[in-house]
Design a protein around this motif. Structure first.
Motif, PDB file in Angstrom:
ATOM      1  N   PHE B  20       0.848  -1.191   0.000  1.00 32.84           N
ATOM      2  CA  PHE B  20       0.000   0.000   0.000  1.00 32.84           C
ATOM      3  C   PHE B  20       0.886   1.244   0.000  1.00 32.84           C
ATOM      4  O   PHE B  20       1.730   1.408   0.878  1.00 32.84           O
ATOM      5  CB  PHE B  20      -0.899   0.027   1.247  1.00 32.84           C
ATOM      6  CG  PHE B  20      -1.938  -1.039   1.287  1.00 32.84           C
ATOM      7  CD1 PHE B  20      -1.640  -2.306   1.788  1.00 32.84           C
ATOM      8  CD2 PHE B  20      -3.226  -0.798   0.819  1.00 32.84           C
ATOM      9  CE1 PHE B  20      -2.601  -3.301   1.823  1.00 32.84           C
ATOM     10  CE2 PHE B  20      -4.194  -1.796   0.852  1.00 32.84           C
ATOM     11  CZ  PHE B  20      -3.888  -3.050   1.352  1.00 32.84           C
ATOM     12  N   LEU B  21       0.671   2.113  -0.977  1.00 30.39           N
ATOM     13  CA  LEU B  21       1.345   3.412  -0.989  1.00 30.39           C
ATOM     14  C   LEU B  21       0.275   4.474  -0.753  1.00 30.39           C
ATOM     15  O   LEU B  21      -0.715   4.536  -1.479  1.00 30.39           O
ATOM     16  CB  LEU B  21       2.049   3.655  -2.329  1.00 30.39           C
ATOM     17  CG  LEU B  21       3.100   2.621  -2.737  1.00 30.39           C
ATOM     18  CD1 LEU B  21       3.752   3.034  -4.056  1.00 30.39           C
ATOM     19  CD2 LEU B  21       4.149   2.443  -1.666  1.00 30.39           C
ATOM     20  N   GLU B  22       0.520   5.295   0.272  1.00 30.31           N
ATOM     21  CA  GLU B  22      -0.496   6.273   0.656  1.00 30.31           C
ATOM     22  C   GLU B  22      -0.089   7.672   0.229  1.00 30.31           C
ATOM     23  O   GLU B  22       1.082   8.047   0.283  1.00 30.31           O
ATOM     24  CB  GLU B  22      -0.686   6.254   2.180  1.00 30.31           C
ATOM     25  CG  GLU B  22      -1.032   4.898   2.758  1.00 30.31           C
ATOM     26  CD  GLU B  22      -2.451   4.474   2.436  1.00 30.31           C
ATOM     27  OE1 GLU B  22      -2.757   3.285   2.648  1.00 30.31           O
ATOM     28  OE2 GLU B  22      -3.246   5.308   1.966  1.00 30.31           O
ATOM     29  N   CYS B  23      -1.091   8.458  -0.129  1.00 27.50           N
ATOM     30  CA  CYS B  23      -0.858   9.845  -0.536  1.00 27.50           C
ATOM     31  C   CYS B  23      -1.965  10.702   0.053  1.00 27.50           C
ATOM     32  O   CYS B  23      -3.150  10.374  -0.101  1.00 27.50           O
ATOM     33  CB  CYS B  23      -0.851   9.939  -2.054  1.00 27.50           C
ATOM     34  SG  CYS B  23      -0.694  11.621  -2.681  1.00 27.50           S
ATOM     35  N   PHE B  33      -3.465  11.790  -8.665  1.00 25.02           N
ATOM     36  CA  PHE B  33      -2.814  10.969  -9.692  1.00 25.02           C
ATOM     37  C   PHE B  33      -1.698  10.134  -9.082  1.00 25.02           C
ATOM     38  O   PHE B  33      -1.027  10.577  -8.149  1.00 25.02           O
ATOM     39  CB  PHE B  33      -2.178  11.871 -10.769  1.00 25.02           C
ATOM     40  CG  PHE B  33      -3.119  12.871 -11.372  1.00 25.02           C
ATOM     41  CD1 PHE B  33      -3.340  14.092 -10.742  1.00 25.02           C
ATOM     42  CD2 PHE B  33      -3.777  12.598 -12.552  1.00 25.02           C
ATOM     43  CE1 PHE B  33      -4.218  15.026 -11.289  1.00 25.02           C
ATOM     44  CE2 PHE B  33      -4.654  13.525 -13.113  1.00 25.02           C
ATOM     45  CZ  PHE B  33      -4.868  14.737 -12.480  1.00 25.02           C
ATOM     46  N   TRP B  34      -1.489   8.954  -9.659  1.00 24.65           N
ATOM     47  CA  TRP B  34      -0.300   8.161  -9.344  1.00 24.65           C
ATOM     48  C   TRP B  34       0.487   7.932 -10.628  1.00 24.65           C
ATOM     49  O   TRP B  34      -0.055   7.485 -11.636  1.00 24.65           O
ATOM     50  CB  TRP B  34      -0.675   6.811  -8.741  1.00 24.65           C
ATOM     51  CG  TRP B  34      -0.902   6.847  -7.267  1.00 24.65           C
ATOM     52  CD1 TRP B  34      -2.088   6.785  -6.611  1.00 24.65           C
ATOM     53  CD2 TRP B  34       0.094   6.942  -6.249  1.00 24.65           C
ATOM     54  NE1 TRP B  34      -1.898   6.849  -5.258  1.00 24.65           N
ATOM     55  CE2 TRP B  34      -0.567   6.945  -5.007  1.00 24.65           C
ATOM     56  CE3 TRP B  34       1.491   7.019  -6.261  1.00 24.65           C
ATOM     57  CZ2 TRP B  34       0.109   7.018  -3.786  1.00 24.65           C
ATOM     58  CZ3 TRP B  34       2.170   7.099  -5.064  1.00 24.65           C
ATOM     59  CH2 TRP B  34       1.479   7.097  -3.835  1.00 24.65           C
ATOM     60  N   TYR B  35       1.786   8.246 -10.537  1.00 27.12           N
ATOM     61  CA  TYR B  35       2.724   8.004 -11.626  1.00 27.12           C
ATOM     62  C   TYR B  35       3.844   7.103 -11.118  1.00 27.12           C
ATOM     63  O   TYR B  35       4.155   7.083  -9.932  1.00 27.12           O
ATOM     64  CB  TYR B  35       3.375   9.315 -12.096  1.00 27.12           C
ATOM     65  CG  TYR B  35       2.466  10.282 -12.803  1.00 27.12           C
ATOM     66  CD1 TYR B  35       1.697  11.191 -12.080  1.00 27.12           C
ATOM     67  CD2 TYR B  35       2.384  10.297 -14.193  1.00 27.12           C
ATOM     68  CE1 TYR B  35       0.866  12.104 -12.735  1.00 27.12           C
ATOM     69  CE2 TYR B  35       1.555  11.206 -14.847  1.00 27.12           C
ATOM     70  CZ  TYR B  35       0.809  12.098 -14.103  1.00 27.12           C
ATOM     71  OH  TYR B  35      -0.008  12.988 -14.759  1.00 27.12           O
ATOM     72  N   GLU B  72      -9.133  13.694   0.372  1.00 27.17           N
ATOM     73  CA  GLU B  72      -7.732  14.053   0.574  1.00 27.17           C
ATOM     74  C   GLU B  72      -6.768  12.879   0.423  1.00 27.17           C
ATOM     75  O   GLU B  72      -5.558  13.083   0.427  1.00 27.17           O
ATOM     76  CB  GLU B  72      -7.546  14.696   1.959  1.00 27.17           C
ATOM     77  CG  GLU B  72      -7.783  13.745   3.129  1.00 27.17           C
ATOM     78  CD  GLU B  72      -9.225  13.746   3.606  1.00 27.17           C
ATOM     79  OE1 GLU B  72     -10.116  14.178   2.821  1.00 27.17           O
ATOM     80  OE2 GLU B  72      -9.453  13.316   4.763  1.00 27.17           O
ATOM     81  N   ARG B  73      -7.260  11.675   0.302  1.00 18.80           N
ATOM     82  CA  ARG B  73      -6.394  10.505   0.336  1.00 18.80           C
ATOM     83  C   ARG B  73      -6.585   9.627  -0.895  1.00 18.80           C
ATOM     84  O   ARG B  73      -7.718   9.280  -1.251  1.00 18.80           O
ATOM     85  CB  ARG B  73      -6.680   9.690   1.594  1.00 18.80           C
ATOM     86  CG  ARG B  73      -5.745   8.527   1.824  1.00 18.80           C
ATOM     87  CD  ARG B  73      -6.143   7.786   3.103  1.00 18.80           C
ATOM     88  NE  ARG B  73      -5.963   8.635   4.281  1.00 18.80           N
ATOM     89  CZ  ARG B  73      -4.847   8.693   4.999  1.00 18.80           C
ATOM     90  NH1 ARG B  73      -3.804   7.941   4.668  1.00 18.80           N
ATOM     91  NH2 ARG B  73      -4.767   9.475   6.039  1.00 18.80           N
ATOM     92  N   PHE B  74      -5.452   9.265  -1.502  1.00 18.01           N
ATOM     93  CA  PHE B  74      -5.491   8.419  -2.700  1.00 18.01           C
ATOM     94  C   PHE B  74      -4.433   7.353  -2.510  1.00 18.01           C
ATOM     95  O   PHE B  74      -3.239   7.657  -2.411  1.00 18.01           O
ATOM     96  CB  PHE B  74      -5.201   9.282  -3.936  1.00 18.01           C
ATOM     97  CG  PHE B  74      -5.487   8.626  -5.257  1.00 18.01           C
ATOM     98  CD1 PHE B  74      -4.715   8.914  -6.369  1.00 18.01           C
ATOM     99  CD2 PHE B  74      -6.568   7.772  -5.430  1.00 18.01           C
ATOM    100  CE1 PHE B  74      -4.981   8.345  -7.616  1.00 18.01           C
ATOM    101  CE2 PHE B  74      -6.846   7.195  -6.663  1.00 18.01           C
ATOM    102  CZ  PHE B  74      -6.047   7.493  -7.757  1.00 18.01           C
ATOM    103  N   SER B  75      -4.871   6.105  -2.444  1.00 13.94           N
ATOM    104  CA  SER B  75      -3.954   5.005  -2.156  1.00 13.94           C
ATOM    105  C   SER B  75      -3.693   4.185  -3.403  1.00 13.94           C
ATOM    106  O   SER B  75      -4.619   3.903  -4.175  1.00 13.94           O
ATOM    107  CB  SER B  75      -4.551   4.094  -1.079  1.00 13.94           C
ATOM    108  OG  SER B  75      -4.860   4.837   0.077  1.00 13.94           O
ATOM    109  N   LEU B  76      -2.461   3.803  -3.576  1.00 15.42           N
ATOM    110  CA  LEU B  76      -2.069   2.910  -4.672  1.00 15.42           C
ATOM    111  C   LEU B  76      -1.755   1.546  -4.066  1.00 15.42           C
ATOM    112  O   LEU B  76      -1.024   1.460  -3.072  1.00 15.42           O
ATOM    113  CB  LEU B  76      -0.836   3.455  -5.393  1.00 15.42           C
ATOM    114  CG  LEU B  76      -0.311   2.614  -6.553  1.00 15.42           C
ATOM    115  CD1 LEU B  76      -1.293   2.644  -7.737  1.00 15.42           C
ATOM    116  CD2 LEU B  76       1.063   3.103  -7.012  1.00 15.42           C
ATOM    117  N   ILE B  77      -2.330   0.508  -4.664  1.00 22.35           N
ATOM    118  CA  ILE B  77      -2.173  -0.843  -4.122  1.00 22.35           C
ATOM    119  C   ILE B  77      -1.516  -1.737  -5.168  1.00 22.35           C
ATOM    120  O   ILE B  77      -1.981  -1.782  -6.326  1.00 22.35           O
ATOM    121  CB  ILE B  77      -3.545  -1.421  -3.722  1.00 22.35           C
ATOM    122  CG1 ILE B  77      -4.224  -0.480  -2.720  1.00 22.35           C
ATOM    123  CG2 ILE B  77      -3.394  -2.823  -3.129  1.00 22.35           C
ATOM    124  CD1 ILE B  77      -5.731  -0.555  -2.705  1.00 22.35           C
TER     125      ILE B  77
END
Lengths: 110, 116
Positions: B20-23, B33-35, B72-77
């Motif tokens: 899990f990467l949290e932003c 966005f996730w890049y 406010e939160r966008f997680s990349l899994i």
């Protein structure tokens, strides 16, 4: 897919000289943006130019846009050692998402 | 100051692990966005979101999923991490175009993920 392509890939100049980086893209855009990235860090937004604008200035930065040639240039005047970084162009299309090029690595020697 | 915060600067995970990467952003931006950034390839868009519970695939969504339960939160899994997902991951946020689009994107400092 990459949209913007920067040229050159790497540029090395002396402090006080001007640095010019170019960007070409392929499809229609709403705007084009330039970003700077110091080594190992996130990107910092520098300047945005809209598709109906031809030139924009911000401090020592000058950006031009030629939509007929699908190209943009970033000029940094009177460069400083602290300008050493990678510079990316990014194009925002009609779907409002953004695509980045691979970047130009600028080295300014003191 | 607009801030986009990514939870980890460096992360080492094993092959097959769920990651899990949290932003988190604090400027009430609609878009996130996730890049991923790899040498010679620039930034490539993985997923993005224009609103809570909304998600759109970018150019390279395979092997990834996202979650946006709060604005406010966008997680990349990474469902099952693989070595080819070793990369620098960058989160960004922005206003919806027309509401301050002059500001461009604001990026986090990045998470360097190594999958071993």
């Amino acid at each position: 897919s990459q949209q913007g392509e920067e040229d050159p890939q790497a540029l090395s100049i002396q402090e006080g000289e001007n640095a010019t980086m170019n960007c070409s893209y392929k499809t229609s855009i709403n705007n084009l943006q330039w970003y700077r990235q110091n080594s190992g860090r996130g990107l910092v937004h520098l300047i945005l130019i809209r598709s109906n604008e031809r030139e924009k200035h911000s401090g020592r930065l000058r950006v031009t846009l030629d939509t007929s040639k699908k190209s943009s240039s970033l000029l940094i005047t009177a460069s400083r050692a602290a300008d050493t970084a990678s510079y990316f162009c990014a194009t925002e299309n009609n779907n409002n998402d953004m695509r980045f090029g691979a970047g130009t690595r600028l080295t300014v020697k003191p | 100051d607009v801030k986009v915060t990514q939870s980890s600067r460096y992360l080492v995970k094993r092959t097959g692990e769920k990651v899990f990467l949290e932003c988190v952003q604090d400027m009430d931006h609609e878009n996130m966005f996730w890049y991923r950034q790899d040498p010679g390839l620039g930034l490539r868009l993985i997923y993005f979101s224009y609103d809570v519970k909304m998600k759109e695939k970018g150019d390279i969504p395979e092997g990834y999923s996202v979650s946006r339960e709060k604005k406010e939160r966008f997680s990349l899994i990474l469902e099952s991490a693989s070595t080819n997902q070793t990369s620098m991951y960058l989160c960004a946020s922005s206003f919806w175009p027309g509401q301050g689009a002059n500001y461009g994107y604001t990026f986090g400092s990045g998470t360097r993920l190594t999958v071993v």
